[in-house]
Scaffold this active site. Sequence first.
Site, PDB file in Angstrom:
ATOM      1  N   CYS A  33      18.665 -20.207  26.530  1.00 35.90           N
ATOM      2  CA  CYS A  33      17.552 -20.602  27.408  1.00 35.90           C
ATOM      3  C   CYS A  33      17.656 -19.908  28.765  1.00 35.90           C
ATOM      4  O   CYS A  33      16.664 -19.458  29.314  1.00 35.90           O
ATOM      5  CB  CYS A  33      17.552 -22.109  27.667  1.00 35.90           C
ATOM      6  SG  CYS A  33      17.903 -23.115  26.237  1.00 35.90           S
ATOM      7  N   ASP A  34      18.843 -19.866  29.335  1.00 38.42           N
ATOM      8  CA  ASP A  34      18.977 -19.476  30.743  1.00 38.42           C
ATOM      9  C   ASP A  34      19.692 -18.149  30.991  1.00 38.42           C
ATOM     10  O   ASP A  34      19.602 -17.602  32.087  1.00 38.42           O
ATOM     11  CB  ASP A  34      19.774 -20.573  31.494  1.00 38.42           C
ATOM     12  CG  ASP A  34      19.061 -21.921  31.440  1.00 38.42           C
ATOM     13  OD1 ASP A  34      17.819 -21.916  31.402  1.00 38.42           O
ATOM     14  OD2 ASP A  34      19.743 -22.954  31.438  1.00 38.42           O
ATOM     15  N   CYS A  67      22.855 -24.054  27.973  1.00 41.31           N
ATOM     16  CA  CYS A  67      22.124 -23.280  26.969  1.00 41.31           C
ATOM     17  C   CYS A  67      21.996 -21.833  27.412  1.00 41.31           C
ATOM     18  O   CYS A  67      21.133 -21.491  28.221  1.00 41.31           O
ATOM     19  CB  CYS A  67      20.749 -23.894  26.716  1.00 41.31           C
ATOM     20  SG  CYS A  67      19.797 -22.993  25.484  1.00 41.31           S
TER      21      CYS A  67
END
Length: 346
Positions: free
Chosen positions: A170-171, A167
């Site tokens: 997300c990261d 992701c």
Amino acid sequence: MSDNGKVENVIIIGSGPAGWTAAIYAARANLRPLVFAGRPKTTPSTILPGGQLMMTTEVENYPGFPEGVTGPLMMARFEQQAVRFATRIVTDSGFEPDVANPDDGHMYAYHDCKRVDLSQKPFVVVGEDDKEYRAHSLIIATGATANWIGLENEKRLARSGGGVSACAVCDGALPVFRDKVLAVVGGGDSAVEEATYLTKFASKVLMIHRRDELRASKIMAQRAMDNPKIDILWNKIVIDVLGDQMITGIKLKDTKTGEESNREVGGLFAAIGHTPATDFLEGQLELDEKKYIKLTDPYRSVTSVEGVFAAGDVVDSVYRQAITAAAMGCKAAIDAERWLAEQGIE
Ligand code: NAP
């Protein structure tokens, strides 16, 4: 009858942001929700306990955590909040969860749900030990799991926060990925979106696709090809991930010539699709062509079976964020509460 001798108001299946948020709202509405939180030991497992966030190291985009928080700790806090309002969880020893040590992986004592029968009312939910539970309403929040390439070193580095992720949103903004060459695997819309997003932080993004044509929509594909920071490596698959504590590179294989080569990268993002956790629902309620639960009203959480509500990534192939899942969990609990009241069930 339910294992505890009664028909539950609501059973929640799933323990990611959607499941726990639904539990918090349902518990505060005095519905005494019962949660199947899942455990990975069960084979086949229906629910990934804590959901995708258990695979996420640092969460920096969830409002209210200005310093960031790890995915597992965040889920433990969600759970503690649900339990504070009398949420019950199906465990080896009954319904009383042990949340004394939220970082201790206590979730693994929890139970998976094996099967449901939605043709009967009250609905029947069968636990992994074959015990039957009955409920007037259900909230399904079993999520979706990101597909991985399936390499040993990929899994190892993804688990340890070694620069492998599924992701980018997300990261990708983590300091560890700044000004590095990053690789994105996949040729669909997600891969283009993730590669484009990563160009904000990376010195270069390599899109690695196994064919010579992108699957992404024309406009998205053009966006990737026009971006000077994205290089598309055609006809390539990743056959190994290099690095001990932290990824240092990837080994590639050409799908046409079979030639192998190494590339230095500081991060690897798999964007090769997701699989919703709906196998146990097959034939029970309407799923779409990709097996996501179909909502009959896109603004609500209602499914094709009255009294069954769904929330989070199990209905969402587009946003897939903790905050959108949590918001859907809230909607599902409110929908369930109103529906139960309409049925005269207190
Ligand atoms: P997808 O469309 O299924 O694409 C998956 C990609 O991964 C494909 O290019 C596929 O290659 C590749 N792939 C699959 N397994 C692989 C493997 N083992 N090794 C290497 N490559 C592999 O999935 P998605 O991109 O996540 O999109 C899912 C849905 O959401 C789509 O309907 C998409 O349009 C939609 N979506 C839309 C947007 C947007 O409009 N902004 C953004 C994201 C997603 P092949 O092409 O060779 O099969």
